[in-house]
Design a protein around this motif. Structure first.
Motif, mmCIF file in Angstrom:
data_model
loop_
_atom_site.group_PDB
_atom_site.id
_atom_site.type_symbol
_atom_site.label_atom_id
_atom_site.label_comp_id
_atom_site.label_asym_id
_atom_site.label_seq_id
_atom_site.Cartn_x
_atom_site.Cartn_y
_atom_site.Cartn_z
ATOM 1 N N ILE A 14 0.837 -1.197 0.000
ATOM 2 C CA ILE A 14 0.000 0.000 0.000
ATOM 3 C C ILE A 14 0.875 1.251 0.000
ATOM 4 C CG2 ILE A 14 -1.938 -1.124 1.140
ATOM 5 C CD1 ILE A 14 -1.050 0.136 3.760
ATOM 6 N N THR A 15 0.310 2.349 -0.473
ATOM 7 C CA THR A 15 0.997 3.641 -0.521
ATOM 8 C C THR A 15 0.010 4.729 -0.124
ATOM 9 O OG1 THR A 15 0.388 4.071 -2.824
ATOM 10 C CG2 THR A 15 2.428 2.826 -2.436
ATOM 11 N N SER A 16 0.492 5.943 -0.062
ATOM 12 C CA SER A 16 -0.402 7.072 0.227
ATOM 13 C C SER A 16 -1.456 7.199 -0.869
ATOM 14 C CB SER A 16 0.396 8.367 0.343
ATOM 15 O OG SER A 16 1.049 8.668 -0.876
ATOM 16 N N THR A 17 -1.097 6.840 -2.080
ATOM 17 C CA THR A 17 -2.038 6.922 -3.201
ATOM 18 C C THR A 17 -3.198 5.951 -3.018
ATOM 19 O OG1 THR A 17 -0.246 7.539 -4.707
ATOM 20 C CG2 THR A 17 -2.281 6.747 -5.701
ATOM 21 N N THR A 18 -2.880 4.702 -2.623
ATOM 22 C CA THR A 18 -3.958 3.724 -2.426
ATOM 23 C C THR A 18 -4.818 4.104 -1.227
ATOM 24 O OG1 THR A 18 -2.488 2.314 -1.097
ATOM 25 C CG2 THR A 18 -2.623 1.858 -3.448
ATOM 26 N N ALA A 19 -4.186 4.631 -0.172
ATOM 27 C CA ALA A 19 -4.950 5.042 1.012
ATOM 28 C C ALA A 19 -5.864 6.214 0.680
ATOM 29 C CB ALA A 19 -4.002 5.413 2.153
ATOM 30 N N ILE B 77 -8.921 5.069 -1.230
ATOM 31 C CA ILE B 77 -9.911 4.424 -0.360
ATOM 32 C C ILE B 77 -10.777 5.465 0.337
ATOM 33 C CG2 ILE B 77 -10.163 3.109 1.793
ATOM 34 C CD1 ILE B 77 -9.601 1.341 -0.578
ATOM 35 N N LEU B 78 -10.136 6.591 0.719
ATOM 36 C CA LEU B 78 -10.860 7.653 1.415
ATOM 37 C C LEU B 78 -11.509 8.643 0.449
ATOM 38 C CD1 LEU B 78 -8.383 8.427 4.353
ATOM 39 C CD2 LEU B 78 -10.391 6.957 4.372
ATOM 40 N N HIS B 79 -11.304 8.408 -0.845
ATOM 41 C CA HIS B 79 -11.907 9.249 -1.891
ATOM 42 C C HIS B 79 -11.482 10.715 -1.774
ATOM 43 C CE1 HIS B 79 -14.417 5.796 -2.818
ATOM 44 N NE2 HIS B 79 -14.817 5.748 -1.561
ATOM 45 N N ILE B 80 -10.168 10.903 -1.547
ATOM 46 C CA ILE B 80 -9.656 12.276 -1.491
ATOM 47 C C ILE B 80 -8.401 12.372 -2.346
ATOM 48 C CG2 ILE B 80 -10.588 12.843 0.788
ATOM 49 C CD1 ILE B 80 -7.927 12.250 2.009
ATOM 50 N N ASN B 81 -8.033 13.594 -2.701
ATOM 51 C CA ASN B 81 -6.856 13.861 -3.505
ATOM 52 C C ASN B 81 -5.589 13.453 -2.745
ATOM 53 O OD1 ASN B 81 -4.551 16.056 -4.001
ATOM 54 N ND2 ASN B 81 -5.663 15.737 -5.920
ATOM 55 N N ASN B 82 -4.619 12.851 -3.454
ATOM 56 C CA ASN B 82 -3.408 12.351 -2.803
ATOM 57 C C ASN B 82 -2.589 13.464 -2.155
ATOM 58 O OD1 ASN B 82 -1.486 10.212 -2.162
ATOM 59 N ND2 ASN B 82 -0.156 11.213 -3.655
ATOM 60 N N ASN C 155 0.348 16.487 8.997
ATOM 61 C CA ASN C 155 -0.091 17.365 10.074
ATOM 62 C C ASN C 155 -0.594 16.565 11.272
ATOM 63 O OD1 ASN C 155 -0.812 20.116 11.091
ATOM 64 N ND2 ASN C 155 -2.870 19.229 11.069
ATOM 65 N N SER C 156 -1.263 15.436 11.017
ATOM 66 C CA SER C 156 -1.846 14.628 12.087
ATOM 67 C C SER C 156 -0.844 13.687 12.742
ATOM 68 C CB SER C 156 -3.027 13.809 11.551
ATOM 69 O OG SER C 156 -4.046 14.642 11.049
ATOM 70 N N PHE C 157 0.072 13.123 11.933
ATOM 71 C CA PHE C 157 0.983 12.097 12.428
ATOM 72 C C PHE C 157 2.401 12.593 12.674
ATOM 73 C CE2 PHE C 157 -2.486 9.716 10.728
ATOM 74 C CZ PHE C 157 -2.510 8.502 11.392
ATOM 75 N N GLY C 158 2.726 13.752 12.132
ATOM 76 C CA GLY C 158 4.068 14.289 12.326
ATOM 77 C C GLY C 158 5.115 13.659 11.436
ATOM 78 N N CYS C 159 4.710 12.827 10.494
ATOM 79 C CA CYS C 159 5.630 12.192 9.548
ATOM 80 C C CYS C 159 4.843 11.840 8.297
ATOM 81 C CB CYS C 159 6.276 10.935 10.155
ATOM 82 S SG CYS C 159 5.107 9.626 10.594
ATOM 83 N N CYS C 160 5.553 11.428 7.236
ATOM 84 C CA CYS C 160 4.858 11.060 6.012
ATOM 85 C C CYS C 160 4.274 9.653 6.123
ATOM 86 C CB CYS C 160 5.801 11.152 4.810
ATOM 87 S SG CYS C 160 7.110 9.917 4.812
ATOM 88 N N PHE C 161 3.411 9.298 5.193
ATOM 89 C CA PHE C 161 2.726 8.007 5.219
ATOM 90 C C PHE C 161 3.721 6.849 5.176
ATOM 91 C CE2 PHE C 161 0.679 4.378 3.148
ATOM 92 C CZ PHE C 161 -0.478 4.246 3.915
#
Length: 274
Positions: free
Chosen positions: A188-193, A196-201, A210-216
């Protein structure tokens, strides 16, 4: 109910404790849980991140981590800390409980020992921890009593403030973590995630950082290594099979990454359980 990292499961009330002395620097990977968490630093210092916000927690300080808040930490050398993790239902104030669980209230700093309420908060946190550890007659009342006084002092000092986060951001965090939990063994990647959430990558990556403090990708690697550590200790699976189960296509990359983050090889970690 509680995360696997907590060694002591609650008995009669929804509360668990954990203590650790770090001789070397050690990271705590990004994660979240539905319980309130209190971190009390006895010696040394810890760099905590709740989302993208930084909190320096020194000896005598207490950090309150609200439910569902994504957090991570770096423990400095020779740090000793105690942790209490409990369900917010323990708190008598239903309004405070709901506000913390919904993310409408948050914290802006650790409770400093030299603040107006710092000494009392530190005493109560340690009192609740000791009550659980000793579990003498009436320990439940003692633990709840200390936590009630602690949160009473914080509320009286207007410690909690309205969160800038909105419910949709909290929901984003929960959805992403559930997705990773269910699919971390896949490629999986940020693109697949994002799909799934139906939002722009691009938007997904910005909100995730912003939420996790690091990249996916960084979070996913940390999550996979933590799962690998658990499997090594709890199963007889071979290291090569375990690497695949945890989403690593390359055994050599898995071994290298594991050693860099844990300090020992997967094989050495596996031997430690024997």
């Amino acid at each position: 109910m509680f995360s696997d990292g907590f060694k002591n499961k609650y008995t009669t009330i929804p509360l668990a404790t954990y203590k650790n002395r770090n001789k070397n620097t050690a990271p705590l990977y990004s994660h979240y849980h539905k319980e309130v968490e209190l971190i009390t630093v006895i010696e040394g210092s810890v760099d905590f991140y709740i989302g993208a916000d930084f909190y320096e927690v020194k000896a005598g300080d207490v950090l309150v981590i609200p439910p569902y808040a994504v957090h991570r930490a770096i423990f400095h050398r020779n740090t000793y800390h105690e942790c209490i993790c409990f369900d917010a239902s323990i708190l008598w104030d239903e309004s405070l409980k709901c506000s913390l669980e919904k993310g409408t209230l948050t914290v802006t700093s650790a409770v400093k020992f030299d603040s107006d309420v710092g000494h009392r908060v530190y005493e109560c946190a340690r009192g609740a921890f000791d009550a659980y550890e000793k579990r003498t007659l009436g320990w439940e009342l003692e633990a709840i009593g200390n936590l009630s006084i602690l949160f009473g002092k914080l509320c009286a000092s207007s410690f909690f403030i309205k969160s800038k986060c909105v419910d949709t951001e909290q929901e984003f965090v929960r959805c992403v973590l559930e997705y990773i939990k269910a699919h971390f063994s896949e490629q999986i990647t940020s693109t697949t995630a994002a799909a799934i959430l139906h939002i722009n990558n691009s938007y997904f990556c910005r909100i995730f950082k912003n939420s996790f403090g690091c990249c996916f990708a960084e979070y996913l690697t940390s999550y996979r290594i933590e799962q690998a550590k658990m499997f090594l200790k709890m199963t007889d699976m071979s290291v090569s099979d375990l690497a695949i189960k945890c989403g690593f296509n390359s055994f050599s990359y898995f071994s290298k990454t594991f050693k860099e983050r844990v300090g020992i090889s997967p094989s050495a970690c596996k031997q430690m359980k024997k």
